[in-house]
Design an enzyme around this catalytic site. Sequence first.
Site, mmCIF file in Angstrom:
data_model
loop_
_atom_site.group_PDB
_atom_site.id
_atom_site.type_symbol
_atom_site.label_atom_id
_atom_site.label_comp_id
_atom_site.label_asym_id
_atom_site.label_seq_id
_atom_site.Cartn_x
_atom_site.Cartn_y
_atom_site.Cartn_z
ATOM 1 N N SER A 2 0.690 -1.236 -0.223
ATOM 2 C CA SER A 2 -0.219 0.149 -0.148
ATOM 3 C C SER A 2 0.938 1.402 -0.051
ATOM 4 O O SER A 2 0.327 2.314 -0.264
ATOM 5 C CB SER A 2 -0.964 0.108 1.275
ATOM 6 O OG SER A 2 -2.076 -0.899 0.959
ATOM 7 N N LYS A 47 0.637 3.253 -3.059
ATOM 8 C CA LYS A 47 -0.508 4.024 -3.232
ATOM 9 C C LYS A 47 -0.400 5.630 -3.354
ATOM 10 O O LYS A 47 -1.094 6.248 -4.162
ATOM 11 C CB LYS A 47 -1.622 3.694 -2.324
ATOM 12 C CG LYS A 47 -2.207 2.190 -2.451
ATOM 13 C CD LYS A 47 -3.269 1.809 -1.429
ATOM 14 C CE LYS A 47 -3.826 0.424 -1.482
ATOM 15 N NZ LYS A 47 -4.384 -0.007 -0.143
ATOM 16 N N TYR A 96 -1.836 -3.514 -11.068
ATOM 17 C CA TYR A 96 -1.869 -3.366 -9.411
ATOM 18 C C TYR A 96 -1.124 -4.109 -8.720
ATOM 19 O O TYR A 96 -0.260 -3.789 -7.800
ATOM 20 C CB TYR A 96 -3.450 -3.365 -9.158
ATOM 21 C CG TYR A 96 -3.617 -2.953 -7.869
ATOM 22 C CD1 TYR A 96 -3.733 -1.788 -7.087
ATOM 23 C CD2 TYR A 96 -3.925 -4.182 -6.846
ATOM 24 C CE1 TYR A 96 -3.582 -1.645 -5.696
ATOM 25 C CE2 TYR A 96 -4.054 -3.909 -5.406
ATOM 26 C CZ TYR A 96 -3.924 -2.572 -5.076
ATOM 27 O OH TYR A 96 -4.057 -2.352 -3.480
ATOM 28 N N TYR A 110 -4.565 3.294 7.305
ATOM 29 C CA TYR A 110 -5.730 2.810 7.236
ATOM 30 C C TYR A 110 -6.573 3.297 8.634
ATOM 31 O O TYR A 110 -6.671 4.473 8.597
ATOM 32 C CB TYR A 110 -5.710 1.272 7.301
ATOM 33 C CG TYR A 110 -4.738 0.785 6.622
ATOM 34 C CD1 TYR A 110 -4.600 0.702 5.174
ATOM 35 C CD2 TYR A 110 -3.569 -0.167 7.414
ATOM 36 C CE1 TYR A 110 -3.365 0.402 4.553
ATOM 37 C CE2 TYR A 110 -2.656 -0.720 6.481
ATOM 38 C CZ TYR A 110 -2.667 -0.688 5.341
ATOM 39 O OH TYR A 110 -1.540 -1.100 4.407
ATOM 40 N N VAL A 128 1.016 -3.773 3.770
ATOM 41 C CA VAL A 128 1.058 -5.120 4.568
ATOM 42 C C VAL A 128 2.287 -6.024 4.310
ATOM 43 O O VAL A 128 2.316 -6.997 5.095
ATOM 44 C CB VAL A 128 -0.423 -5.974 3.991
ATOM 45 C CG1 VAL A 128 -1.581 -5.374 4.400
ATOM 46 C CG2 VAL A 128 -0.043 -6.220 2.479
HETATM 47 N N1 LIG Z 1 -2.649 -2.844 2.879
HETATM 48 C C1 LIG Z 1 -1.837 -3.127 1.909
HETATM 49 O O1 LIG Z 1 -0.684 -2.909 1.779
HETATM 50 C C2 LIG Z 1 -2.752 -3.787 0.520
HETATM 51 C C3 LIG Z 1 -1.984 -3.797 -0.571
HETATM 52 C C4 LIG Z 1 -2.252 -5.354 -1.186
HETATM 53 N N2 LIG Z 1 -1.583 -5.506 -2.291
HETATM 54 C C5 LIG Z 1 -3.630 -5.372 -1.465
HETATM 55 O O2 LIG Z 1 -4.383 -4.644 -2.191
HETATM 56 O O3 LIG Z 1 -4.619 -5.962 -0.524
#
Ligand SMILES: NC(=O)CC[C@H](N)C(=O)O
Length: 307
Positions: free
Chosen positions: A63, A66, A191, A243, A261
């Site tokens: 994430s 992002k 993605y 988050y 994550v």
């Molecule tokens: N929280 C994350 O890092 C989510 C990224 C992960 N690639 C997903 O889409 O679930």
Amino acid sequence: MLSSEELKRFVNEAKKVAKDGEVATYIPELGKANPNDLAIAIYYPDGSFVSAGEVHKKFTLQSISKVISLALVLMDRGYDYVFERVGMEPTGDPFNSIAKLETMVPAKPLNPMINAGALVVTSMIKGDTVEERFQRLLNFIKELSDDDTVEFNESVAQSEFETAHLNRALCYFLKQHSIITEDIEQLMDLYTKQCAIEMNCLDLAKIGLVFAMDGVNPLTGKQIIPREIARICKTFMVTCGMYNASGEFAIKVGIPAKSGVAGGIMGAVPGKYGIGIFGPALDDKGNSIAGIKLLHLLSKNYKLSIF
Ligand SMILES: NC(=O)CC[C@H](N)C(=O)O
């Protein structure tokens, strides 16, 4: 400047909580990480750095990517185009939640840091093919980290591509509402490669430093991200970067930061330094448990909160 001995002490202290977390396993490849790893690098505007722990271990951005894709897409498409398709509000829900989408009219995701919003952002990356769009993002990341050896981890990308049923569900919902228009398998390919871009925490700290310095690489003086876009990205890091733990993190730590994550956290202390952390044991919200503890210790001891 912090000495590496001090930083090592903080790492050892923070590591104690790693046992209370767990590595992510919903992307099977991530389950192979060692939950006891904890590494940090801090980069200063003069190009010097201090680090501690397993600093050379690579991890995938997940994430954290992002924020970077958002910066690229804002540069590609401009403010109005992007924010017609994704909102600016925190959700208070887990990052992969589908719950709020159906309650919103139009059905645009609430912000670019949750999966639904990030998928829309990735769908806006310009280019004729997935390969071209991915290379544009990767080249941008190479420039931000000042490291042209950065690549993506194929096994992690493949592992997520094969198991991302929930993300596909989010995409199909958004396609039904014309927020996403492209082919979903193609978008998932892009993605999952984006999320699997891999580096160590030294590189991550350098990216954090560019955000901290309002989009400028302080060593070359080059404005890599327009100041206004860097400001928007840092604001999202504060309101949505951790988050549904962003509020508590803002109170306890107060540093614009984004987690992933795989256990990474990128921090940007405005005007001062960039931080890269890797600690794959996660708390129940999906943030690096020892990484958060470490940032808490640093913020408290060096008064780094922006508030
Ligand atoms: N929280 C994350 O890092 C989510 C990224 C992960 N690639 C997903 O889409 O679930």
